[in-house]
Design a protein around this motif. Structure first.
Motif, PDB file in Angstrom:
ATOM      1  N   GLY A  89      -0.030   6.253  -8.191  1.00 21.75           N
ATOM      2  CA  GLY A  89      -0.809   5.817  -6.979  1.00 21.75           C
ATOM      3  C   GLY A  89      -1.491   6.965  -6.530  1.00 21.75           C
ATOM      4  N   SER A  90      -2.692   6.555  -5.470  1.00 25.95           N
ATOM      5  CA  SER A  90      -3.258   8.174  -4.668  1.00 25.95           C
ATOM      6  C   SER A  90      -2.133   8.521  -3.704  1.00 25.95           C
ATOM      7  CB  SER A  90      -4.228   7.548  -4.003  1.00 25.95           C
ATOM      8  OG  SER A  90      -4.059   6.462  -3.109  1.00 25.95           O
ATOM      9  N   ARG A  91      -1.131   7.987  -3.073  1.00 29.08           N
ATOM     10  CA  ARG A  91      -0.059   8.404  -2.279  1.00 29.08           C
ATOM     11  C   ARG A  91       1.178   8.775  -3.010  1.00 29.08           C
ATOM     12  NH1 ARG A  91       1.457   4.720   2.077  1.00 29.08           N
ATOM     13  NH2 ARG A  91       2.488   6.585   2.979  1.00 29.08           N
TER      14      ARG A  91
ATOM     15  N   GLY B  59     -13.518  -0.756 -11.481  1.00 28.49           N
ATOM     16  CA  GLY B  59     -13.376   0.409 -10.699  1.00 28.49           C
ATOM     17  C   GLY B  59     -12.680   1.255 -11.675  1.00 28.49           C
TER      18      GLY B  59
ATOM     19  N   PRO C  47      -9.042   2.134 -12.163  1.00 33.52           N
ATOM     20  CA  PRO C  47      -7.648   1.818 -12.671  1.00 33.52           C
ATOM     21  C   PRO C  47      -7.688   1.666 -14.151  1.00 33.52           C
ATOM     22  CG  PRO C  47      -7.960   0.446 -10.631  1.00 33.52           C
ATOM     23  CD  PRO C  47      -9.276   0.930 -11.140  1.00 33.52           C
TER      24      PRO C  47
ATOM     25  N   HIS D  94      -3.915   4.242  -9.624  1.00 32.91           N
ATOM     26  CA  HIS D  94      -4.867   4.869 -10.424  1.00 32.91           C
ATOM     27  C   HIS D  94      -4.703   4.651 -11.809  1.00 32.91           C
ATOM     28  CE1 HIS D  94      -6.318   7.507  -7.170  1.00 32.91           C
ATOM     29  NE2 HIS D  94      -5.487   8.680  -7.269  1.00 32.91           N
TER      30      HIS D  94
ATOM     31  N   GLY E  57       0.835  -1.450   0.136  1.00 32.15           N
ATOM     32  CA  GLY E  57       0.018   0.047   0.036  1.00 32.15           C
ATOM     33  C   GLY E  57       0.922   1.242  -0.262  1.00 32.15           C
TER      34      GLY E  57
ATOM     35  N   GLY F 262      -0.545   3.650  -2.485  1.00 32.54           N
ATOM     36  CA  GLY F 262      -1.882   4.018  -2.216  1.00 32.54           C
ATOM     37  C   GLY F 262      -2.758   3.084  -3.190  1.00 32.54           C
ATOM     38  N   GLU F 263      -3.636   4.036  -3.474  1.00 35.94           N
ATOM     39  CA  GLU F 263      -4.730   3.012  -4.476  1.00 35.94           C
ATOM     40  C   GLU F 263      -4.142   3.245  -5.762  1.00 35.94           C
ATOM     41  OE1 GLU F 263      -8.996   4.272  -6.002  1.00 35.94           O
ATOM     42  OE2 GLU F 263      -8.815   4.718  -3.685  1.00 35.94           O
TER      43      GLU F 263
END
Ligand SMILES: NC(=O)c1ccc[n+]([C@@H]2O[C@H](COP(=O)([O-])OP(=O)(O)OC[C@H]3O[C@@H](n4cnc5c(N)ncnc54)[C@H](O)[C@@H]3O)[C@@H](O)[C@H]2O)c1
Length: 331
Positions: free
Chosen positions: A236-238, A213, A215, A148, A142, A145-146
């Motif tokens: 990623g989201s982070r 979703g 991605p 993208h 992680g 993050g998520e």
């Protein structure tokens, strides 16, 4: 069954890529024989690898009781037929990418390997690259993050092929890594391709893969390009990651960057950039060592037939999309 003694392997195909397999298998002490219809290819083998039997007849590998497994580095159009023959003869099989050209053929190979309890492994080499394994670890923890979106560029001037288009030549690598990182199959693929050098053989393709979703993944491959680039970028989201396989040092970088919203405005967040270090290992050597280990221990390879089939399903959808002028094709 845990075998004793060296796992001896027969290699079919000793052209541009097969040479690399021969070198590694020989250095590892596993190369028993090489077959290739090309006298020039065999001459090279005889000169470089003492004690390795050579010939032009594929069946001679299957009849040799000392040979436990075969490795196929022949043109992709022959993967299915030769892999099938080898599995039926009781050999474990390593086959270069792609597993086959048609989904039903690959399905048949997967079932046949299961039924005959033989090892079937596909040469998705990047799944053995230490930088990709490190990146996968980061994604799974992680750290980014998520996910993208991901994009993968694999471009160069050459190696132009006449038997397959650029999608089938280059993109299996990108697809296998993207499926590994995303951990699932895309819902649909759309690919636009165009040919300039030869009739009906695309030199450049641009693919979009849509995952459940939000991605997305984009793959750009070309053999008609002024310089070599093999770059995978993960957003990623982070954090963001860049894997650049062309540079020598610092191939994998993590960027602690992103966009944040402050008082309703997008603001760039830009902090550290870090280079991730990983053990220096030749991916092909790692891949072949894994195959030998699987032959010995009878465990399923990480890039087994089912993995090769997933990549092929995506390739097949991409090709159907090219054929329909870039329309999205469900997978
Ligand atoms: N993993 C990678 O990075 C990578 C890179 C390049 C190629 N490949 C794969 O390796 C395979 C071979 O590609 P290449 O670039 O070496 O092609 P190539 O045309 O240079 O070599 C193919 C060789 O197979 C031989 N051959 C043909 N039919 C045969 C048969 N029935 N039995 C034994 N030998 C036979 C040919 O004479 C030739 O020497 C393809 O599947 C390709 O997709 C993988």
């Amino acid at each position: 069954m845990f075998g004793s003694g060296k796992v001896m392997i027969g290699l079919a195909g000793c052209g541009y890529w097969g040479r690399n397999l021969a070198r590694n298998l020989y250095q590892m002490g596993h190369l028993a024989a090489v077959v290739d219809p090309s006298a020039k290819a065999l001459k090279e083998v005889k000169k470089s690898y003492k004690g390795v039997r050579t010939g032009s007849d594929f069946d001679s590998l299957l009849e040799d009781g000392k040979i436990k497994a075969v490795a196929l580095a022949v043109p992709a159009a022959q993967h299915y037929a030769l892999a099938k023959k080898a599995l039926k003869a009781g050999k474990d099989v390593f086959v270069e990418k792609p597993l086959a050209l048609k989904v039903p053929e690959a399905e048949e190979l997967v079932l046949l390997a299961r039924r005959t309890k033989r090892i079937l492994m596909v040469g998705h080499i990047l799944e053995y690259h230490p930088a990709i394994l490190k990146l996968k670890e980061f994604v799974d923890q992680g750290e980014l993050g998520e996910l993208h979106y991901v994009y993968s560029n694999r471009v160069n001037l050459g190696k132009v092929r006449q038997e397959e288009n650029i999608l089938w030549s280059f993109a299996p690598h990108d697809i296998s890594v993207i499926l590994l990182l995303m951990g699932q199959l895309p819902e649909w693929a759309s690919t636009s391709g165009q040919h300039y050098l030869q009739h009906e053989i695309a030199d450049v393709t641009m693919t979009c893969l849509a995952f459940p979703g939000r991605p997305r993944a984009h793959i750009f491959v070309s053999w008609l390009h002024p310089f070599k680039e093999q770059k995978l970028v993960v957003i990623g989201s982070r954090k963001m990651a860049v894997f650049d396989d062309v540079i020598k040092d610092g191939k994998l970088k993590i960027f602690d960057k992103g966009i944040e919203w402050k008082d309703g405005q997008p603001v760039i967040r830009q902090t550290a950039e870090s280079t991730l270090f990983f053990p220096e290992m030749e991916p092909l050597r790692e891949e072949l060592a894994h195959f030998v280990d699987c032959v010995r221990t009878r465990k399923a390879p990480r890039t087994d037939g089912a993995n090769g089939l997933r990549v092929l399903r995506v390739l097949d959808a991409c090709q159907r999309s090219i054929d329909s002028g870039g329309q999205p094709v469900r997978i």
